[in-house]
Design an enzyme around this catalytic site. Structure first.
Site, PDB file in Angstrom:
ATOM      1  N   ARG A  86       0.853  -1.336   0.019  1.00 11.28           N
ATOM      2  CA  ARG A  86       0.077   0.070  -0.035  1.00 11.28           C
ATOM      3  C   ARG A  86       0.912   1.194  -0.016  1.00 11.28           C
ATOM      4  O   ARG A  86       0.455   2.309  -0.512  1.00 11.28           O
ATOM      5  CB  ARG A  86      -0.872  -0.021   1.277  1.00 11.28           C
ATOM      6  CG  ARG A  86      -1.962   1.256   1.161  1.00 11.28           C
ATOM      7  CD  ARG A  86      -2.811   1.120   2.385  1.00 11.28           C
ATOM      8  NE  ARG A  86      -3.038   0.297   3.096  1.00 11.28           N
ATOM      9  CZ  ARG A  86      -2.384   0.231   4.707  1.00 11.28           C
ATOM     10  NH1 ARG A  86      -1.731   1.290   5.027  1.00 11.28           N
ATOM     11  NH2 ARG A  86      -2.907  -0.873   5.354  1.00 11.28           N
ATOM     12  N   TYR A 118     -15.116  21.532 -11.100  1.00 15.46           N
ATOM     13  CA  TYR A 118     -15.661  20.019 -11.428  1.00 15.46           C
ATOM     14  C   TYR A 118     -16.767  19.672 -10.558  1.00 15.46           C
ATOM     15  O   TYR A 118     -16.377  19.620  -9.217  1.00 15.46           O
ATOM     16  CB  TYR A 118     -14.550  19.235 -11.516  1.00 15.46           C
ATOM     17  CG  TYR A 118     -14.678  17.777 -11.676  1.00 15.46           C
ATOM     18  CD1 TYR A 118     -15.184  17.420 -13.139  1.00 15.46           C
ATOM     19  CD2 TYR A 118     -14.552  16.572 -10.888  1.00 15.46           C
ATOM     20  CE1 TYR A 118     -15.263  15.970 -13.483  1.00 15.46           C
ATOM     21  CE2 TYR A 118     -14.861  15.404 -11.199  1.00 15.46           C
ATOM     22  CZ  TYR A 118     -15.256  14.920 -12.507  1.00 15.46           C
ATOM     23  OH  TYR A 118     -15.302  13.689 -12.764  1.00 15.46           O
ATOM     24  N   ASP A 145      -6.705  22.442  -9.401  1.00 13.07           N
ATOM     25  CA  ASP A 145      -7.042  21.102 -10.369  1.00 13.07           C
ATOM     26  C   ASP A 145      -6.448  21.661 -11.476  1.00 13.07           C
ATOM     27  O   ASP A 145      -6.926  22.549 -12.174  1.00 13.07           O
ATOM     28  CB  ASP A 145      -8.588  21.088 -10.261  1.00 13.07           C
ATOM     29  CG  ASP A 145      -8.977  19.543 -11.017  1.00 13.07           C
ATOM     30  OD1 ASP A 145      -8.344  19.366 -12.142  1.00 13.07           O
ATOM     31  OD2 ASP A 145      -9.787  18.916 -10.961  1.00 13.07           O
ATOM     32  N   LYS A 188      -7.212  11.618 -17.525  1.00 10.95           N
ATOM     33  CA  LYS A 188      -7.530  12.412 -18.851  1.00 10.95           C
ATOM     34  C   LYS A 188      -6.145  12.110 -19.725  1.00 10.95           C
ATOM     35  O   LYS A 188      -5.847  11.348 -20.298  1.00 10.95           O
ATOM     36  CB  LYS A 188      -7.905  13.667 -18.613  1.00 10.95           C
ATOM     37  CG  LYS A 188      -8.964  13.789 -17.441  1.00 10.95           C
ATOM     38  CD  LYS A 188     -10.220  13.678 -18.011  1.00 10.95           C
ATOM     39  CE  LYS A 188     -11.480  13.490 -17.056  1.00 10.95           C
ATOM     40  NZ  LYS A 188     -11.779  14.525 -16.177  1.00 10.95           N
TER      41      LYS A 188
HETATM   42  C1  LIG Z   1     -12.504  14.147 -15.025  1.00 13.62           C
HETATM   43  C2  LIG Z   1     -12.035  15.108 -13.949  1.00 13.62           C
HETATM   44  C3  LIG Z   1     -11.778  14.836 -12.366  1.00 13.62           C
HETATM   45  C4  LIG Z   1     -12.042  13.446 -12.022  1.00 13.62           C
HETATM   46  O1  LIG Z   1     -11.331  12.603 -12.789  1.00 13.62           O
HETATM   47  P1  LIG Z   1     -11.681  10.877 -12.584  1.00 13.62           P
HETATM   48  O2  LIG Z   1     -10.188  10.152 -12.882  1.00 13.62           O
HETATM   49  O3  LIG Z   1     -12.719  10.829 -13.401  1.00 13.62           O
HETATM   50  O4  LIG Z   1     -11.890  10.709 -11.130  1.00 13.62           O
HETATM   51  C5  LIG Z   1     -11.436  15.950 -11.711  1.00 13.62           C
HETATM   52  N1  LIG Z   1     -11.162  16.977 -12.266  1.00 13.62           N
HETATM   53  C6  LIG Z   1     -11.469  17.373 -13.408  1.00 13.62           C
HETATM   54  C7  LIG Z   1     -11.035  19.111 -13.942  1.00 13.62           C
HETATM   55  C8  LIG Z   1     -11.917  16.457 -14.298  1.00 13.62           C
HETATM   56  O5  LIG Z   1     -12.122  16.846 -15.710  1.00 13.62           O
END
Ligand SMILES: *Cc1c(COP(=O)(O)O)cnc(C)c1O
Length: 395
Positions: A58, A111, A183, A208
């Site tokens: 972990r 988000y 973010d 992403k």
């Molecule tokens: C998609 C996204 C997330 C979340 O990511 P996941 O891997 O789908 O949990 C967080 N912040 C932004 C800006 C996003 O576009």
């Protein structure tokens, strides 16, 4: 070294990996020790001193260390924590910065699931959240309370794409001893480094662009020294770990991030320009366009654009947007983005639950496009047919 060079070599460790270029996938729970003394020494070095020592699955393996070191180098961070999704990176980063009785400031363009976490979960633990206008800049000072511990930014904002003045927000927040989180998913660490702009934490939904192939879920939390202890404690206490296969896929994706993003940016510019020329379209929300209100800040703080943008129509209806989306051939409908392919979904930031500090007053619904790596001529032909369906359904 230039960023493209760093991207290729960051985190590589010939000695640690027996010469193998890509750190192999270490599947591990138990790690065996030679003696009690060895166990205690390893515990001290791995957990307290944060040395790269195998202690327990972990706590990470060389597969994780490679990704952590690479992201830290690209983000300009002291260290990076890995989580099993982008959302868990957002929520654990926040959990590591606040406690009961604290106040949190969050951008109104955040988000939506991050917003949901603050409103429906964090509130129950006695943390109060106030949403702020994404264009607030240094004006954030006026919203800071004596118990404001953290400011959460996202730039450009989800669905609405406002670019935030991160350096001004960070300066004002630090003057009142709050931590600043961003973010940074849209730009990836290649096109923006929030920590260098004054933030304490830069978060990636690595799902992403870093993974880049729509086949793994990963989150990264890059931290400076100020944010490290709190977030390390949250990750450790909650017991979060990233599966080693996902860490491997993220590192593998990272190596080609630059060539992919260059093509996303170039294709997105062509598609955005074409959309701007269309009579149905009021605005294209994409900060790389000189007409975008966030363009000056984008030019100052970012070194490129990705493939995600919003489209605002002059006149619209849910039926017209549905007619467009449901017939697309090269822009399938699906959550997430950042993979090699184009995607489309409807976008309605004017819903009351989505915005509270600065309501979104543009006609809605619009659409959100992820412009992928296809030939932009094909994408435009598909969009032209989509807009014809849109217009017909609008009547
Ligand atoms: C998609 C996204 C997330 C979340 O990511 P996941 O891997 O789908 O949990 C967080 N912040 C932004 C800006 C996003 O576009």
């Amino acid at each position: 070294m230039k960023k493209d060079t760093k991207l290729i070599h960051a985190g590589q460790n010939k000695k640690r990996n027996a010469g193998i270029v890509n750190t192999p996938v270490f599947h591990a729970s138990t790690v065996l020790f030679d003696s009690t003394a060895d166990m205690l020494d390893t515990q001290d070095r791995a957990l307290k001193k944060r040395e790269k020592k195998l202690f327990y699955g972990r706590r990470g393996t060389p597969t994780h260390w490679t990704l952590q070191e690479a992201v830290s180098e690209l983000e300009g961070a002291e260290d990076t924590f890995l989580t099993p999704s982008g959302l868990s990176a957002c929520t654990l980063a926040i959990l590591g910065c606040v406690k009961a009785g604290d106040h949190l400031l969050v951008t109104d363009s955040v988000y939506e699931p991050t917003r949901g976490f603050c409103d429906s979960f964090l509130a129950g633990f006695g943390v109060e959240t106030t949403y702020f206008d994404p264009l607030i800049g240094a004006g954030i000072s006026a919203l800071m309370k004596p118990n404001t511990r953290a400011v959460f930014c996202e730039s450009p904002g989800s669905h609405t794409f406002e670019v935030q003045d991160i350096p001004a927000i960070a300066k004002a927040a630090h003057a009142k001893h709050a931590l600043v989180l961003a973010d940074n998913t849209w730009a990836s660490p290649l096109y923006c480094q929030p920590i260098k702009l004054g933030c304490d934490v830069s978060i990636q939904a690595a799902t992403k662009y870093i993974v880049g192939h729509s086949d793994a879920m990963v989150g990264t939390i890059a931290v400076n020294e100020a944010a490290l202890p709190g977030i390390a404690k949250a990750i450790s206490a909650v017991g979060i770990t990233l599966a080693p296969d996902e860490a491997y896929l993220a590192t593998r994706g990272l190596r080609t991030l630059s060539v992919r993003l260059k093509q996303h940016h170039a294709n997105a510019m062509i598609v955005a320009r074409w959309l701007q020329s269309r009579p149905e379209v009021k605005r294209v929300l994409f900060p790389a366009l000189p007409e975008d209100p966030g363009h000056a800040l984008w030019k100052r703080d970012f070194s490129g654009a990705s493939g995600l943008m919003g489209v605002v129509f002059k006149r619209t209806s849910a039926e017209a947007v549905t007619a467009m989306i449901d017939g697309m051939e090269l822009f399938p409908l699906g959550f997430s983005w950042g993979g090699f392919e184009s995607l489309m979904c409807s976008s309605n930031p004017s819903r009351a639950v989505a915005r509270t500090a600065r309501p979104w007053t543009e006609p809605a619904p619009g659409v959100r496009l992820h412009v992928g790596l296809e030939d932009p001529e094909d994408l435009i032909a598909d969009l032209a047919k989509g807009l014809a369906r849109f217009t017909q359904a609008l009547g």
